[in-house]
Every structure is written in structure tokens, then in C-alpha cells.
Design an enzyme around this catalytic site. Structure first.
Site, short mmCIF file in Angstrom:
data_model
loop_
_atom_site.label_atom_id
_atom_site.label_comp_id
_atom_site.label_asym_id
_atom_site.label_seq_id
_atom_site.Cartn_x
_atom_site.Cartn_y
_atom_site.Cartn_z
N CYS A 7 0.84 -1.19 0.00
CA CYS A 7 0.00 0.00 0.00
C CYS A 7 0.88 1.25 0.00
CB CYS A 7 -0.87 -0.04 1.25
SG CYS A 7 -1.76 1.48 1.52
N CYS A 13 -0.33 6.14 7.04
CA CYS A 13 -1.60 5.74 7.65
C CYS A 13 -1.37 5.03 8.98
CB CYS A 13 -2.38 4.85 6.68
SG CYS A 13 -3.67 3.86 7.43
N CYS A 16 -2.02 -0.56 9.02
CA CYS A 16 -1.57 -1.94 8.77
C CYS A 16 -0.11 -2.08 9.21
CB CYS A 16 -1.67 -2.27 7.29
SG CYS A 16 -3.35 -2.34 6.68
N CYS A 89 -8.28 1.08 -0.18
CA CYS A 89 -7.45 0.50 0.87
C CYS A 89 -7.54 -1.01 0.75
CB CYS A 89 -8.00 0.98 2.22
SG CYS A 89 -7.50 -0.02 3.62
N GLN A 213 -18.88 -6.77 14.59
CA GLN A 213 -17.56 -7.28 14.17
C GLN A 213 -17.29 -6.87 12.73
OE1 GLN A 213 -15.52 -8.77 16.20
NE2 GLN A 213 -16.77 -9.58 17.86
N TYR A 242 -21.05 -8.36 27.51
CA TYR A 242 -20.53 -7.45 26.48
C TYR A 242 -21.11 -7.91 25.13
CZ TYR A 242 -17.11 -6.62 30.22
OH TYR A 242 -16.50 -6.36 31.42
N GLU A 263 -25.13 -5.47 28.05
CA GLU A 263 -24.39 -4.56 27.17
C GLU A 263 -24.66 -3.12 27.62
OE1 GLU A 263 -22.41 -4.45 24.23
OE2 GLU A 263 -22.77 -2.29 24.41
N ASP A 311 -16.98 -11.15 26.10
CA ASP A 311 -16.32 -10.62 24.89
C ASP A 311 -16.08 -9.12 25.09
OD1 ASP A 311 -15.44 -10.13 22.33
OD2 ASP A 311 -17.37 -10.48 21.36
N CYS A 338 -9.99 -9.43 22.09
CA CYS A 338 -9.26 -8.84 20.97
C CYS A 338 -7.93 -8.27 21.45
CB CYS A 338 -10.10 -7.75 20.30
SG CYS A 338 -10.63 -6.47 21.44
N1 SAH Z 1 -20.10 -9.69 21.60
C1 SAH Z 1 -20.37 -8.63 20.69
C2 SAH Z 1 -19.70 -7.29 21.02
C3 SAH Z 1 -18.26 -7.33 21.45
S1 SAH Z 1 -17.46 -5.77 21.49
C4 SAH Z 1 -20.07 -9.04 19.27
O1 SAH Z 1 -19.43 -10.06 19.03
O2 SAH Z 1 -20.49 -8.34 18.34
C5 SAH Z 1 -17.57 -5.26 23.13
C6 SAH Z 1 -18.90 -4.69 23.54
O3 SAH Z 1 -18.79 -4.33 24.91
C7 SAH Z 1 -19.34 -3.41 22.80
O4 SAH Z 1 -20.63 -3.62 22.27
C8 SAH Z 1 -19.36 -2.33 23.90
O5 SAH Z 1 -20.41 -1.39 23.74
C9 SAH Z 1 -19.59 -3.17 25.15
N2 SAH Z 1 -19.13 -2.60 26.42
C10 SAH Z 1 -18.07 -1.80 26.67
N3 SAH Z 1 -17.93 -1.58 27.98
C11 SAH Z 1 -18.92 -2.25 28.60
C12 SAH Z 1 -19.31 -2.42 29.98
N4 SAH Z 1 -18.62 -1.85 30.95
N5 SAH Z 1 -20.38 -3.20 30.24
C13 SAH Z 1 -21.07 -3.80 29.26
N6 SAH Z 1 -20.76 -3.69 27.94
C14 SAH Z 1 -19.70 -2.92 27.62
#
Ligand code: SAH
Length: 381
Positions: A7, A13, A16, A89, A213, A242, A263, A311, A338
Site C-alpha cells: 500500500c 496511515c 496496517c 485500501c 464485528q 458485552y 451490554e 467478549d 481482541c
Molecule cells: N459480543 C459482541 C460485542 C463485542 S465488542 C459481538 O461479538 O459483536 C464489546 C462490547 O462491549 C461493545 O458492544 C461495547 O459497547 C460493550 N461494552 C463496553 N464496555 C462495557 C461495559 N462496561 N459493560 C457492558 N458492555 C460494555
């Protein structure tokens, strides 16, 4: 795999970080990183890479700037506020990139000026495009300052005329001096104001602000891994912490007795509730709360929980959250992360409190970047 063209914006940027490596080497690099951070807990399975690791990002955004009379669009140069013009990109969805170029050209011809956050003058701040990989639906979010949108209807019609694949256009208003892209208010200019996407046989609504995602191909693999690790037989009570728009919980609901999703983002929770209904799922409930507070309350009420799926964002789980997981004492915890650094920290805590790591599966969700996703199974000892 065939050679991938470098790139030209690689250095400026900064998105990457692993551009200097061919894809196989990137995978080996990520595997080694995970082994270094998590190897002390368990053997690390081989990272699952992509067959075609380019143009995977289904959510693309660009910032607008002004260079003399010319409108430019692109990304902020890493750790600065200077815009590097980018038209295409190698990791972004190609249709989304084309739409962004059209938006810029149209805006130029409609004489819309880029917003300047020093003078707080001008109109266009960002454009965000989300595209459903399976559904093909496309959402364009035009982030602007407040006030009238000059020639709004003609602009929308011109954009739709050039890109009939667009299914919805939203204007988001951001009047603040902030590095956040989206402001509080949104206004639907065309279509439903959201797109729908299919994942693991279920349909999901995605609204402008909800997390989703960004790599659909790998997300399927990640979710299938999580479902497999959870080992459900139809009877368990499951927590999806989450949960975003409820994807993981909804996908698991067929195999669970009941699911609770928690969430913090209210838009995502609304999407999650809508998604449960849309998919005819009636054994799932969603709560808008901090995941830590929610778990503390469940632990105080001594709720029976068999499986916790978590998550969290890059910062990992809060200590409150982890303490309550331990107090709730589920047989299994499936941790999707992640960020292997905070994952290692959290695994360190939970493995001192009666759990052992049984599986570690890295998945390459973000080719060419340094990021790596892991799915970990913890079992009660
Ligand atoms: N499991 C989902 C989202 C994962 S990303 C998926 O796979 O799509 C992480 C998520 O945590 C986001 O949606 C964000 O808004 C949420 N988040 C961040 N801080 C948080 C908290 N303190 N309590 C609950 N959710 C939270």
C-alpha cells in the site's frame, strides 16, 4: 498465496502495521505473540487465518478535510490530526471505498465544505459505510455539523443514482469538539436507518452506532468456535456479557436453556432485542447495564449460571466482573478477546480462583494489522 501489492499509504496511515510481512509470516508472528502471552496457561492451537486476507473490513470510515478549495477524504495520519487522502485500501470493502469517493466528489460539486475542528466551521466531518456481507445491504452515514443540510434531497438522490446498491442513508449530527466520530443525533434520509446481515444462519440488524464485528468471514469462525467451546446441550443457563447486538447469545440460544445478554450501549441493546424477535428467539433477555455491575447483582442474588461467555473491549473485564464470575461459579467460561495482553491478565486472575484453561484458539480477524483475536475455554476444576 499470490503476492499482495504494497500500500502506498503504509507509512503515513499506520493502520496496517504488518504490511512488511507476507500473510504466512503475519500468521506465524501472531501465533508466536499469543504463545508468548498465553502459552503458560495451555497449548495454543494454530491460528485460523483467511484464505483471502484483503478487503475484509465491512465497516469503513473516512474523515473530510479541506486542502485549499479542494475537499479531501481519508484517514488521520497515526497519532496526528492530519488527513492522509485515501481512495482505496487493501483491507477495506471495495464497494464502501467507491461510495466514499463518490460522496466526496458529490460534496465538492454541491460546494459542501469540510468541518474544521479548530474554527468549528464547515459542514462535512466524516462518512461511515457499513455493508452486509451476505445481505448486500449498504448503509451510508454522513456525519455533519448542525444546521441545514444544503440541497439535502438532491444530494441524496444524486448519491443513490450513482450507487443503487445503497439501501439506507443516515445523517448524524456531531456539533462537539471531539475525537468521537458519531454525535448524539441521527436523522434517516433514506431507507430504514439500519442494515441487516446474516451470520451463522441468523439475521441481525445493525444500526449506525452499535458495535458489529468488522470481518464477517472470520466472525463466523470465531462464533462457531465459541459455540463449540460452550458445549451446550439445551439445558444450560448462559450469560452473554458485552453482547453488542446480541449476536453470540442469539446464535447459541437454540442450544441453551436460557440466555441473558448484558451490554452498556443502549442502541446495541435495542438492536439485540429486535434481533431476538426477528429470529423468533424467546429464551433470551437483554439488559442495558455495565457488565461488572450486572454480574455483581447476579452473584448477590445467587443466580444459577452454567456458562459465561465474555467478549469485552480491549481493556478486558473489570475486576468486579471477574470476582462475580468466580462467585457465580459457572462450569465453563468462554472468553473472547481482541487483546491478548488484558486476556493474559484476566486469565491469571481466574486461574488462581478455581478455573483452568482447557483450550486457546487464535483467529485472525484483522489481517495486515497487529491485532489478534483469541477464544479461550476455561473449565471449573
Ligand atoms: N459480543 C459482541 C460485542 C463485542 S465488542 C459481538 O461479538 O459483536 C464489546 C462490547 O462491549 C461493545 O458492544 C461495547 O459497547 C460493550 N461494552 C463496553 N464496555 C462495557 C461495559 N462496561 N459493560 C457492558 N458492555 C460494555
Amino acid at each position: 498465496m499470490s503476492e499482495i501489492k504494497r500500500c502506498p499509504n503504509y507509512k503515513k496511515c499506520g493502520g496496517c502495521q504488518l504490511q512488511n510481512m507476507d500473510y504466512d509470516r503475519q500468521l506465524r508472528f501472531k501465533q508466536a505473540q499469543v504463545v508468548k502471552l498465553l502459552g503458560r496457561f495451555h497449548r495454543v492451537s494454530n491460528i485460523i487465518g483467511m484464505e483471502n486476507p484483503t478487503h475484509y473490513r465491512n465497516k469503513v470510515q473516512a474523515a473530510f478535510g479541506q486542502r485549499g478549495g479542494q475537499l479531501i477524504s481519508g484517514v488521520y495520519q497515526s497519532s496526528t490530526h492530519k488527513i492522509v487522502p485515501v481512495d482505496d485500501c487493501m483491507i477495506e470493502d471495495e464497494i464502501a471505498d467507491k461510495i466514499i469517493v463518490t460522496v466526496r466528489k458529490l460534496a465538492q460539486s454541491f460546494k459542501l465544505r469540510a468541518f474544521n475542528d479548530t474554527t468549528m466551521k464547515g459542514f462535512l466531518r466524516h462518512v461511515l459505510v457499513k455493508r452486509g456481507f451476505k445481505s448486500g445491504q449498504v448503509m451510508v452515514v454522513l456525519v455533519t455539523s448542525g444546521g441545514d443540510f444544503p440541497s439535502q434531497r438532491s444530494f441524496v438522490n444524486a448519491l443513490l443514482g450513482r450507487h443503487p446498491e445503497i439501501t439506507t442513508i443516515v445523517r448524524n449530527i456531531n456539533e462537539k469538539h471531539t475525537s468521537l466520530v458519531l454525535g448524539a443525533k441521527s436523522q434517516v434520509l433514506f431507507g430504514d436507518g439500519y442494515i441487516e446481515e446474516e451470520l451463522c444462519g441468523k439475521t441481525f440488524r445493525i444500526s449506525p452506532k452499535a458495535f458489529y464485528q468488522i470481518n464477517p468471514t472470520q466472525t463466523q469462525i470465531l462464533y462457531e468456535t465459541a459455540v463449540d467451546f460452550a458445549g451446550l446441550d439445551g439445558s444450560q443457563s448462559v450469560i452473554d456479557a458485552y453482547c453488542g447486538t446480541g449476536t453470540i447469545g442469539i446464535i447459541m440460544s437454540d442450544k441453551a436453556g436460557s440466555v441473558m445478554g448484558v451490554e452498556l450501549n443502549p442502541d446495541a441493546v435495542e438492536d439485540a432485542k429486535f434481533n431476538a424477535k426477528k429470529n423468533g428467539v424467546d429464551n433470551i433477555k437483554f439488559y442495558c447495564a455495565d457488565a461488572g455491575d450486572f454480574m455483581v447483582e447476579l452473584a448477590q442474588r445467587k443466580r444459577k449460571v452454567d456458562v459465561v461467555i465474555t467478549d469485552p473491549p480491549r481493556a478486558g473485564c473489570s475486576r468486579d466482573f471477574l470476582e462475580s464470575v468466580v462467585a457465580l461459579s459457572p462450569k465453563k467460561v468462554v472468553y473472547i478477546s481482541c487483546n491478548p495482553v488484558t486476556l493474559a491478565r484476566d486469565l491469571g486472575y481466574i486461574t488462581r480462583k478455581g478455573y483452568k484453561v482447557a483450550k486457546i484458539q487464535p483467529v485472525d480477524m484483522f489481517p495486515f494489522t497487529e491485532h489478534v483475536e483469541c477464544c479461550v475455554l476455561l473449565c471449573k476444576t
